[in-house]
Motif scaffolding. Structure first.
Motif, PDB file in Angstrom:
ATOM      1  N   LYS A   1       0.861  -1.176   0.000  1.00  0.00           N
ATOM      2  CA  LYS A   1       0.000   0.000   0.000  1.00  0.00           C
ATOM      3  C   LYS A   1       0.897   1.225   0.000  1.00  0.00           C
ATOM      4  O   LYS A   1       1.955   1.221   0.639  1.00  0.00           O
ATOM      5  CB  LYS A   1      -0.916   0.017   1.229  1.00  0.00           C
ATOM      6  N   ASP A   2       0.492   2.249  -0.743  1.00  0.00           N
ATOM      7  CA  ASP A   2       1.293   3.466  -0.873  1.00  0.00           C
ATOM      8  C   ASP A   2       1.001   4.399   0.294  1.00  0.00           C
ATOM      9  O   ASP A   2      -0.091   4.956   0.391  1.00  0.00           O
ATOM     10  CB  ASP A   2       0.963   4.146  -2.207  1.00  0.00           C
ATOM     11  N   VAL A   3       2.006   4.578   1.163  1.00  0.00           N
ATOM     12  CA  VAL A   3       1.806   5.440   2.333  1.00  0.00           C
ATOM     13  C   VAL A   3       1.539   6.889   1.916  1.00  0.00           C
ATOM     14  O   VAL A   3       0.881   7.644   2.629  1.00  0.00           O
ATOM     15  CB  VAL A   3       3.020   5.354   3.286  1.00  0.00           C
ATOM     16  N   ASN A   4       2.037   7.266   0.744  1.00  0.00           N
ATOM     17  CA  ASN A   4       1.796   8.631   0.258  1.00  0.00           C
ATOM     18  C   ASN A   4       0.321   8.889  -0.043  1.00  0.00           C
ATOM     19  O   ASN A   4      -0.104  10.037  -0.141  1.00  0.00           O
ATOM     20  CB  ASN A   4       2.616   8.903  -1.006  1.00  0.00           C
ATOM     21  N   LYS A   5      -0.457   7.816  -0.217  1.00  0.00           N
ATOM     22  CA  LYS A   5      -1.882   7.953  -0.522  1.00  0.00           C
ATOM     23  C   LYS A   5      -2.754   7.660   0.696  1.00  0.00           C
ATOM     24  O   LYS A   5      -3.972   7.591   0.587  1.00  0.00           O
ATOM     25  CB  LYS A   5      -2.264   7.023  -1.679  1.00  0.00           C
ATOM     26  N   ALA A   6      -2.103   7.490   1.847  1.00  0.00           N
ATOM     27  CA  ALA A   6      -2.864   7.229   3.069  1.00  0.00           C
ATOM     28  C   ALA A   6      -3.672   8.465   3.459  1.00  0.00           C
ATOM     29  O   ALA A   6      -3.302   9.597   3.132  1.00  0.00           O
ATOM     30  CB  ALA A   6      -1.918   6.844   4.198  1.00  0.00           C
TER      31      ALA A   6
ATOM     32  N   LEU B   1       4.566  14.469  10.263  1.00  0.00           N
ATOM     33  CA  LEU B   1       3.766  13.724   9.288  1.00  0.00           C
ATOM     34  C   LEU B   1       4.530  13.534   7.987  1.00  0.00           C
ATOM     35  O   LEU B   1       4.559  12.438   7.427  1.00  0.00           O
ATOM     36  CB  LEU B   1       2.444  14.452   9.061  1.00  0.00           C
ATOM     37  N   GLU B   2       5.178  14.586   7.513  1.00  0.00           N
ATOM     38  CA  GLU B   2       5.869  14.518   6.221  1.00  0.00           C
ATOM     39  C   GLU B   2       7.083  13.593   6.241  1.00  0.00           C
ATOM     40  O   GLU B   2       7.578  13.151   5.203  1.00  0.00           O
ATOM     41  CB  GLU B   2       6.276  15.896   5.725  1.00  0.00           C
ATOM     42  N   ASP B   3       7.578  13.267   7.460  1.00  0.00           N
ATOM     43  CA  ASP B   3       8.723  12.347   7.557  1.00  0.00           C
ATOM     44  C   ASP B   3       8.363  10.938   7.109  1.00  0.00           C
ATOM     45  O   ASP B   3       9.244  10.142   6.780  1.00  0.00           O
ATOM     46  CB  ASP B   3       9.237  12.297   8.998  1.00  0.00           C
ATOM     47  N   LEU B   4       7.077  10.614   7.121  1.00  0.00           N
ATOM     48  CA  LEU B   4       6.633   9.277   6.765  1.00  0.00           C
ATOM     49  C   LEU B   4       6.512   9.073   5.265  1.00  0.00           C
ATOM     50  O   LEU B   4       6.455   7.942   4.781  1.00  0.00           O
ATOM     51  CB  LEU B   4       5.264   8.991   7.400  1.00  0.00           C
ATOM     52  N   LEU B   5       6.474  10.161   4.491  1.00  0.00           N
ATOM     53  CA  LEU B   5       6.224  10.079   3.062  1.00  0.00           C
ATOM     54  C   LEU B   5       7.458   9.605   2.310  1.00  0.00           C
ATOM     55  O   LEU B   5       8.587   9.988   2.624  1.00  0.00           O
ATOM     56  CB  LEU B   5       5.760  11.428   2.517  1.00  0.00           C
ATOM     57  N   GLU B   6       7.221   8.766   1.310  1.00  0.00           N
ATOM     58  CA  GLU B   6       8.311   8.267   0.451  1.00  0.00           C
ATOM     59  C   GLU B   6       8.575   9.274  -0.648  1.00  0.00           C
ATOM     60  O   GLU B   6       7.656   9.906  -1.167  1.00  0.00           O
ATOM     61  CB  GLU B   6       7.922   6.924  -0.169  1.00  0.00           C
ATOM     62  N   LEU B   7       9.835   9.417  -1.027  1.00  0.00           N
ATOM     63  CA  LEU B   7      10.201  10.347  -2.089  1.00  0.00           C
ATOM     64  C   LEU B   7       9.700   9.802  -3.426  1.00  0.00           C
ATOM     65  O   LEU B   7       9.727   8.614  -3.646  1.00  0.00           O
ATOM     66  CB  LEU B   7      11.722  10.520  -2.138  1.00  0.00           C
TER      67      LEU B   7
END
Length: 229
Positions: free
Chosen positions: A202-207, A223-229
């Motif tokens: 699952k894409d964490v960027n779309k959570a 919050l932004e630390d969790l996002l994948e580049l």
């Protein structure tokens, strides 16, 4: 470079895997990833990947799909009621006649190019499919379907390498000294979701924003630390 089997079978193998995927997706109306998992479960994927002549050159794509159905015990395509056709084997009867197409569709290309990648890298189809879905491969179609096959190999190898790297969520969770179960309890995000984010299923960027907020608060990060580049 050690290829999976003799190059003399490669062209037939690419065409047959392409035809099989096109047939499963368009004539049988099946999800490509779900069908390919049946291909793996049937044991035929391993035999095909070793270059067994009966499979890579001796059958049409439709016949290969029919053998998959037979091997896994599928006697009816879910949600479809179609006139059957007889194949010259025990794998008879319920699937639609393959529709002739003048132009090859993206579904064909997905199977065609995956056969090339498997041949060149020598990896098992099961190991490839565990990391790269057909949805991801199809997204490469607009930019790569007219490119040399080697370009696709390079792109997929790069994506495989990326997927071998831990996600930011996993790194931050471990840095915080939390197990997945502990993070689930603290954040009220399901354990299954956390596992799927960390496995990139699952894409964490779309959570949802609330999910990211709960995870970040539980870990103690932004919050932004969790996002994948």
């Amino acid at each position: 470079m050690t290829c999976a089997y003799d190059r003399s079978y490669l062209e037939d193998a690419m065409g047959n895997l392409g035809d099989m995927m096109d047939y499963a997706a368009n004539d049988c109306g099946m999800d490509k990833d779900e069908f390919f998992q049946l291909f793996i479960t049937s044991g035929l994927a391993d035999s095909f990947g070793r270059g067994e002549p009966r499979l890579v050159a001796g059958k049409s794509g439709a016949e290969l799909a029919q053998e998959v159905f037979w091997k896994v015990g599928l006697r009816e395509i879910p949600g479809r009621r179609v006139p059957g056709f007889q194949l010259p084997s025990e794998t008879a009867g319920f699937a639609p006649m393959p529709e002739f197409q003048m132009e090859k569709r993206p579904d064909y290309w997905c199977g065609w190019i995956l056969a090339y990648y498997q041949w060149e890298t020598g990896q098992r189809f099961e190991d490839i499919h565990r990391k790269i879905s057909f949805r991801e491969i199809e997204r490469l179609y607009p930019t790569l379907h007219e490119a040399p096959e080697q370009k696709f190999v390079e792109v997929l190898k790069h994506r495989m390498k990326e997927k071998n790297q831990p996600t930011r969520l996993q790194v931050l969770r471990k840095t915080a000294g939390l197990t997945q179960a502990e993070l689930s309890k603290r954040s009220q995000v399901s354990l299954r979701s956390i596992q799927m984010y960390e496995q990139r299923k699952k894409d964490v960027n779309k959570a949802q924003a609330i999910t990211l907020h709960q995870l970040a608060a539980a870990i103690g990060c932004r919050l932004e630390d969790l996002l994948e580049l």
